[in-house]
Motif scaffolding. Structure first.
Motif, PDB file in Angstrom:
ATOM      1  N   LYS A  24       7.490  10.611 -21.586  1.00 27.23           N
ATOM      2  CA  LYS A  24       6.151  11.299 -21.117  1.00 27.23           C
ATOM      3  C   LYS A  24       5.988  10.868 -19.527  1.00 27.23           C
ATOM      4  O   LYS A  24       5.261  11.877 -18.868  1.00 27.23           O
ATOM      5  N   LEU A  25       6.120   9.687 -19.151  1.00 29.43           N
ATOM      6  CA  LEU A  25       6.053   9.330 -17.700  1.00 29.43           C
ATOM      7  C   LEU A  25       7.171   9.802 -16.923  1.00 29.43           C
ATOM      8  O   LEU A  25       7.193   9.249 -15.590  1.00 29.43           O
ATOM      9  N   HIS A  26       8.207  10.436 -17.503  1.00 34.90           N
ATOM     10  CA  HIS A  26       9.463  10.905 -16.651  1.00 34.90           C
ATOM     11  C   HIS A  26      10.058   9.758 -16.090  1.00 34.90           C
ATOM     12  O   HIS A  26      10.726   9.743 -14.810  1.00 34.90           O
ATOM     13  N   PHE A  27       9.989   8.632 -16.704  1.00 39.52           N
ATOM     14  CA  PHE A  27      10.947   7.310 -16.519  1.00 39.52           C
ATOM     15  C   PHE A  27      12.366   7.481 -16.812  1.00 39.52           C
ATOM     16  O   PHE A  27      12.462   8.324 -18.087  1.00 39.52           O
ATOM     17  N   GLU A  28      13.321   6.847 -16.342  1.00 35.98           N
ATOM     18  CA  GLU A  28      14.622   6.880 -17.031  1.00 35.98           C
ATOM     19  C   GLU A  28      15.206   5.762 -17.605  1.00 35.98           C
ATOM     20  O   GLU A  28      14.525   4.724 -17.234  1.00 35.98           O
ATOM     21  N   ALA A  29      15.749   6.042 -18.721  1.00 39.29           N
ATOM     22  CA  ALA A  29      15.946   4.903 -19.756  1.00 39.29           C
ATOM     23  C   ALA A  29      17.747   5.117 -20.238  1.00 39.29           C
ATOM     24  O   ALA A  29      17.864   6.383 -20.473  1.00 39.29           O
ATOM     25  N   TYR A  30      18.584   4.175 -20.106  1.00 38.77           N
ATOM     26  CA  TYR A  30      19.848   4.247 -20.572  1.00 38.77           C
ATOM     27  C   TYR A  30      20.218   3.143 -21.373  1.00 38.77           C
ATOM     28  O   TYR A  30      19.821   1.925 -21.331  1.00 38.77           O
TER      29      TYR A  30
ATOM     30  N   PHE B 109       6.084   4.080  -8.704  1.00 40.91           N
ATOM     31  CA  PHE B 109       6.443   5.404  -8.726  1.00 40.91           C
ATOM     32  C   PHE B 109       7.229   5.903  -9.872  1.00 40.91           C
ATOM     33  O   PHE B 109       7.457   6.778 -10.658  1.00 40.91           O
ATOM     34  N   SER B 110       8.403   4.979 -10.075  1.00 44.42           N
ATOM     35  CA  SER B 110       9.513   4.950 -11.021  1.00 44.42           C
ATOM     36  C   SER B 110       9.903   3.648 -11.703  1.00 44.42           C
ATOM     37  O   SER B 110       9.902   2.588 -11.112  1.00 44.42           O
ATOM     38  N   LEU B 111      10.249   3.916 -12.986  1.00 43.49           N
ATOM     39  CA  LEU B 111      10.875   2.568 -13.598  1.00 43.49           C
ATOM     40  C   LEU B 111      12.155   3.157 -14.164  1.00 43.49           C
ATOM     41  O   LEU B 111      12.353   4.186 -14.875  1.00 43.49           O
ATOM     42  N   GLY B 112      13.175   2.317 -14.044  1.00 44.93           N
ATOM     43  CA  GLY B 112      14.732   2.739 -14.776  1.00 44.93           C
ATOM     44  C   GLY B 112      14.646   1.540 -15.629  1.00 44.93           C
ATOM     45  O   GLY B 112      14.549   0.287 -15.186  1.00 44.93           O
TER      46      GLY B 112
ATOM     47  N   GLU C 228       0.905  -1.198   0.023  1.00 47.66           N
ATOM     48  CA  GLU C 228      -0.183   0.201   0.054  1.00 47.66           C
ATOM     49  C   GLU C 228       0.741   1.369   0.032  1.00 47.66           C
ATOM     50  O   GLU C 228       0.471   2.348   0.857  1.00 47.66           O
ATOM     51  N   ARG C 229       1.940   1.136  -0.838  1.00 44.43           N
ATOM     52  CA  ARG C 229       2.855   2.478  -0.991  1.00 44.43           C
ATOM     53  C   ARG C 229       3.394   2.330  -2.624  1.00 44.43           C
ATOM     54  O   ARG C 229       3.337   1.172  -2.932  1.00 44.43           O
ATOM     55  N   VAL C 230       3.941   3.275  -2.878  1.00 45.93           N
ATOM     56  CA  VAL C 230       4.435   3.391  -4.278  1.00 45.93           C
ATOM     57  C   VAL C 230       5.934   2.614  -4.198  1.00 45.93           C
ATOM     58  O   VAL C 230       6.612   2.624  -3.176  1.00 45.93           O
ATOM     59  N   VAL C 231       6.322   2.034  -5.292  1.00 46.87           N
ATOM     60  CA  VAL C 231       7.488   1.219  -5.299  1.00 46.87           C
ATOM     61  C   VAL C 231       8.348   1.490  -6.531  1.00 46.87           C
ATOM     62  O   VAL C 231       7.637   2.401  -7.568  1.00 46.87           O
ATOM     63  N   ASN C 232       9.397   1.469  -6.493  1.00 52.35           N
ATOM     64  CA  ASN C 232      10.017   1.684  -7.757  1.00 52.35           C
ATOM     65  C   ASN C 232      11.004   0.476  -8.371  1.00 52.35           C
ATOM     66  O   ASN C 232      11.446  -0.359  -7.620  1.00 52.35           O
ATOM     67  N   MET C 233      10.836   0.510  -9.586  1.00 50.53           N
ATOM     68  CA  MET C 233      11.196  -0.711 -10.423  1.00 50.53           C
ATOM     69  C   MET C 233      12.373  -0.494 -11.323  1.00 50.53           C
ATOM     70  O   MET C 233      12.475   0.576 -11.827  1.00 50.53           O
TER      71      MET C 233
END
Length: 387
Positions: A203-209, A181-184, A142-147
């Motif tokens: 557009k979703l402000h996700f990071e990509a490398y 919340f975020s996706l890298g 029940e909280r945002v997670v980062n992947m």
């Protein structure tokens, strides 16, 4: 909860010769006849022989003989134990569901139970769409997670006829409730990704490398991995020379050393609670090179885990606080540096009142950029996400 009903025991004959003193196999409690006590374990290894996500088969293709996890175990348990205490269990292989969706739900339940008891699952798959089940295991928090996902492509195609292992990221983004919340995305190759997909990530402000960015400075991937709650690794991100056990083949990609470095970063990440390694096909791995590469990646993850610093209290004496003044918005930027690990964090203020701020991992390069009056990209994308 009785997890044993979800798992098939291992064949001890395969592992009987792997218990040599000081090797990892001598320290891992495996499910052979008695299900191990996973509640006291730091890490739990589990195999998932589910391949329907990359084929048109109605039933899982992998058998006991062609199990990716079996091939990895045979190599992993011959490696010498690292410096940690090594409280690890091997739960065996997850029984696949009647349908692919049933397997997702079973994996969700296993991940949920394990991380609720502070045991980190290492999942050896199986097709990459299994990361959807891994992700679902965080819904109960029940909280945002980062992947963070490491892959040569971005599995978010809009093609409705595509296989599940090419569109699971879209499934994750569309899932309700949405707690991502975020996706890298690390290691993608532009010619393998639809331009529309990259536009969506931006557009979703996700990071990509891109893979070239990893080659230039793999150390810059450490802050990307450090923010993650869960990490997934598609073996196709590694070049064929270092890991030939996948299809279609890819002559370019990460080196085996870079893959191990990323897994080390994942291991030492205080907040990361699950790791999934997918798309390994032992039938394409004639000399077992891919099994050795994956085994070494897992070894580095385990070793990294036992070097965690528990750096979460930024007000403690173990952190130095730096404030950088700006002439415009923001009028200042706050950084934190650990005196133990020398890692850096950045505090990002929300645009809206009442939303507080978030402290995110960053690099020394971000700090240097701020001292020159430039706003780091990590600050921009994070502020855009928190609003």
């Amino acid at each position: 909860m009785n997890l044993s009903i979800f798992f098939e025991p291992l064949n001890e004959d395969v592992f009987a010769k792997l218990n040599k003193p000081r090797t990892l196999g001598a320290y891992v409690t495996r499910f052979v006849s008695k299900f191990p006590d996973w509640r006291g374990a730091d890490i739990a290894i589990l195999g998932v022989n589910e391949t329907r996500g990359r084929s048109n088969e109605e039933e899982p293709v992998a058998t006991v003989a062609t199990s990716p996890a079996r091939a990895v175990r045979k190599t992993l348990y011959t490696l010498h134990k690292g410096s940690g205490r090594c409280k690890i269990v091997d739960l065996g292989n997850l029984r696949a569901g009647i349908t692919l969706e049933d397997t997702y739900l079973r994996l969700k339940e296993i991940v949920e139970v394990l991380i609720s008891h502070n045991t980190i699952p290492i999942i050896i798959g199986g097709s990459h769409d299994l990361e959807y089940g891994q992700y679902l295991g965080y819904e109960h928090l029940e909280r945002v997670v980062n992947m963070v996902t490491v892959d040569s492509s971005v599995d978010m195609t809009q093609d409705t006829d595509a296989m599940p292992n090419k569109k699971q990221l879209r499934q994750i983004l569309m899932h309700e409730p949405n707690y991502l919340f975020s996706l890298g995305q690390i290691g993608y190759q532009s010619y393998l990704v639809e331009p529309e997909v990259m536009a969506t990530l931006e557009k979703l402000h996700f990071e990509a490398y891109r893979v070239g960015e990893v080659h230039r400075n793999v150390q810059e991937m450490e802050p990307v991995v450090r923010v993650a709650d869960l990490l997934t690794f598609d073996i196709s991100a590694i070049r064929y020379q270092d890991a030939p056990g996948y299809a279609p083949t890819n002559p370019f990609g990460l080196t085996g050393e870079e893959a191990c470095q990323i897994c080390w970063y994942a291991g030492i990440n205080d907040t990361l609670t699950s790791l999934g390694i997918y798309e390994y096909d032992p039938e394409l791995d004639e000399r077992g090179l891919t099994a050795m590469t994956i085994s070494t990646m897992i070894w580095y993850f385990i070793e990294g885990f036992y070097h965690r610093k528990n750096e979460v209290d930024f007000s403690s004496k173990y952190f130095t606080k730096y404030a950088v003044a700006f002439n415009d918005e923001p009028d200042r930027m706050v950084f934190y540096k650990s005196k133990q690990s020398e890692k850096w964090w950045l505090e990002v203020e929300a645009l809206s009142d009442g939303k507080g701020s978030r402290i995110i991992p960053c690099s020394y390069e971000d700090y240097l950029q701020a001292t020159k009056g430039e706003v780091p990209n990590r600050w921009i994308v994070t502020q855009a996400r928190i609003g």
